[in-house]
Write a protein that holds these residues in place. Structure first.
Motif, PDB file in Angstrom:
ATOM      1  N   LEU A   1       0.826  -1.209   0.000  1.00 37.80           N
ATOM      2  CA  LEU A   1       0.000   0.000   0.000  1.00 37.80           C
ATOM      3  C   LEU A   1       0.863   1.263   0.000  1.00 37.80           C
ATOM      4  CD1 LEU A   1      -2.850  -1.045   2.462  1.00 37.80           C
ATOM      5  CD2 LEU A   1      -3.116  -0.464   0.040  1.00 37.80           C
ATOM      6  N   GLU A   2       1.954   1.223   0.724  1.00 34.04           N
ATOM      7  CA  GLU A   2       2.864   2.371   0.754  1.00 34.04           C
ATOM      8  C   GLU A   2       3.481   2.584  -0.626  1.00 34.04           C
ATOM      9  OE1 GLU A   2       4.243   5.628   2.590  1.00 34.04           O
ATOM     10  OE2 GLU A   2       3.103   4.090   3.652  1.00 34.04           O
TER      11      GLU A   2
ATOM     12  N   ARG B   1      -5.208   1.648  -7.620  1.00 31.54           N
ATOM     13  CA  ARG B   1      -3.966   1.527  -6.865  1.00 31.54           C
ATOM     14  C   ARG B   1      -4.054   0.391  -5.836  1.00 31.54           C
ATOM     15  NH1 ARG B   1      -0.128   5.697  -6.912  1.00 31.54           N
ATOM     16  NH2 ARG B   1      -0.607   7.250  -8.505  1.00 31.54           N
ATOM     17  N   VAL B   2      -5.221   0.251  -5.207  1.00 26.92           N
ATOM     18  CA  VAL B   2      -5.424  -0.874  -4.294  1.00 26.92           C
ATOM     19  C   VAL B   2      -5.296  -2.190  -5.068  1.00 26.92           C
ATOM     20  CG1 VAL B   2      -7.069  -2.066  -2.792  1.00 26.92           C
ATOM     21  CG2 VAL B   2      -6.858   0.429  -2.686  1.00 26.92           C
ATOM     22  N   ALA B   3      -5.901  -2.235  -6.261  1.00 30.34           N
ATOM     23  CA  ALA B   3      -5.816  -3.436  -7.084  1.00 30.34           C
ATOM     24  C   ALA B   3      -4.370  -3.744  -7.476  1.00 30.34           C
ATOM     25  CB  ALA B   3      -6.682  -3.280  -8.331  1.00 30.34           C
TER      26      ALA B   3
ATOM     27  N   ILE C   1      -1.707   6.275 -12.862  1.00 29.10           N
ATOM     28  CA  ILE C   1      -1.535   4.820 -12.836  1.00 29.10           C
ATOM     29  C   ILE C   1      -0.398   4.390 -13.762  1.00 29.10           C
ATOM     30  CG2 ILE C   1      -2.617   2.623 -13.476  1.00 29.10           C
ATOM     31  CD1 ILE C   1      -3.545   3.784 -10.765  1.00 29.10           C
ATOM     32  N   LEU C   2      -0.304   5.007 -14.916  1.00 28.68           N
ATOM     33  CA  LEU C   2       0.763   4.668 -15.869  1.00 28.68           C
ATOM     34  C   LEU C   2       2.142   5.015 -15.306  1.00 28.68           C
ATOM     35  CD1 LEU C   2      -1.045   5.848 -19.093  1.00 28.68           C
ATOM     36  CD2 LEU C   2      -0.464   3.481 -18.521  1.00 28.68           C
ATOM     37  N   LYS C   3       2.239   6.126 -14.600  1.00 24.76           N
ATOM     38  CA  LYS C   3       3.497   6.484 -13.946  1.00 24.76           C
ATOM     39  C   LYS C   3       3.861   5.460 -12.879  1.00 24.76           C
ATOM     40  CE  LYS C   3       3.251  11.489 -14.751  1.00 24.76           C
ATOM     41  NZ  LYS C   3       3.067  12.815 -14.120  1.00 24.76           N
ATOM     42  N   LEU C   4       2.837   4.973 -12.158  1.00 25.96           N
ATOM     43  CA  LEU C   4       3.076   3.957 -11.141  1.00 25.96           C
ATOM     44  C   LEU C   4       3.583   2.665 -11.782  1.00 25.96           C
ATOM     45  CD1 LEU C   4       2.905   2.705  -8.322  1.00 25.96           C
ATOM     46  CD2 LEU C   4       0.442   2.392  -8.692  1.00 25.96           C
ATOM     47  N   LEU C   5       2.974   2.256 -12.889  1.00 26.28           N
ATOM     48  CA  LEU C   5       3.426   1.044 -13.572  1.00 26.28           C
ATOM     49  C   LEU C   5       4.856   1.197 -14.073  1.00 26.28           C
ATOM     50  CD1 LEU C   5       0.209   0.096 -15.602  1.00 26.28           C
ATOM     51  CD2 LEU C   5       1.047  -0.937 -13.478  1.00 26.28           C
ATOM     52  N   ASP C   6       5.172   2.358 -14.628  1.00 22.68           N
ATOM     53  CA  ASP C   6       6.537   2.615 -15.082  1.00 22.68           C
ATOM     54  C   ASP C   6       7.517   2.528 -13.910  1.00 22.68           C
ATOM     55  OD1 ASP C   6       8.671   3.539 -16.830  1.00 22.68           O
ATOM     56  OD2 ASP C   6       8.481   5.459 -15.798  1.00 22.68           O
TER      57      ASP C   6
END
Length: 235
Positions: free
Chosen positions: A129-130, A152-154, A183-188
């Motif tokens: 989660l962090e 983001r939880v998923a 979300i795309l930045k998180l995946l990257d």
């Protein structure tokens, strides 16, 4: 860089009445460890079939699929189930969160199938989660979160067991542009900084531009390939 995914001359066919349908025809593909790959193409092009083969949800009619040097095309259904639970994280368009559970409890779900103590589960869930920026939303239920936060939880649920591979099926398809970009930045970040290999199916050109590489499928064949200098690790 070493390939995490090595696909060698795979074909997938099935019968529909007297007609043989071949969604994928003699495809070969290498995906490096830590690469963020986008698969694009019109409906019926074979991209979801390919994603399911890579994730071990389905098996090819012929050819071989190696994930981290293991030939998953030779595994039985039972073996594939165990392999997926350890090595693959899934991210879907519609999140698939349990409404009555908190973010913490949703992320914890995959760990309940393993041999983890309560304290081990807590450490892993809070870390996940962090990592997705929701350390302060652990006690919130899905109805108390925005669409971007739900995704983001998923994603936290998908990475909580530390898989080698993340497969994402239209992960931004239900989000507004700002949430989708986040979300795309998180995946990257998961690929570039944390070494996760990500294969994403998308219809969105902006989503594909966030990946490190994009492949176009049409009628079961790759037709174009591009290294996208405007997104991902190529920035």
């Amino acid at each position: 860089m070493k390939s995490l995914i090595s696909i060698q001359s795979i074909t997938k066919s099935f019968s529909k009445g007297k007609t043989v349908i071949t969604p994928l025809d003699n495809l070969t593909l290498e995906v490096a460890s830590g690469e963020f790959l986008a698969l694009m193409g019109p409906s019926g092009s074979g991209k979801t079939t390919l994603l399911n083969l890579i994730a071990g949800i389905d098996t090819p009619t012929s050819g071989q699929i190696f994930i981290n040097d293991q030939d998953i095309s030779k595994l039985s259904r039972a073996q594939l189930t165990k392999w997926r639970a350890k090595h693959v994280g899934y991210i879907f368009q519609l999140y698939h969160l349990v409404p009555v559970l908190t973010a913490y409890e949703n992320v914890e779900l995959p760990l309940l199938l393993g041999k983890f103590s309560k304290s081990e589960r807590k450490k892993k869930v809070l870390a996940a989660l962090e990592l997705v920026g929701l350390g302060d939303r652990a006690d919130h239920r899905p109805s108390e979160l925005s669409g971007g936060q739900e995704q983001r939880v998923a994603i936290a649920r998908a990475i909580v067991h530390d898989p080698d591979l993340l497969v994402a099926d239209e992960p931004t398809g239900d989000l507004d542009r700002e949430s989708a970009d986040s979300i795309l930045k998180l995946l990257d970040n998961l690929a570039t900084k944390h070494g996760k290999t990500i294969v994403m199916v998308t219809h969105d050109p902006k989503a594909s531009a966030a990946a490190h590489r994009a492949l176009q499928l049409e009628k079961g064949q790759f037709v174009t390939e591009g290294n996208l200098l405007t997104g991902g690790a190529k920035k």
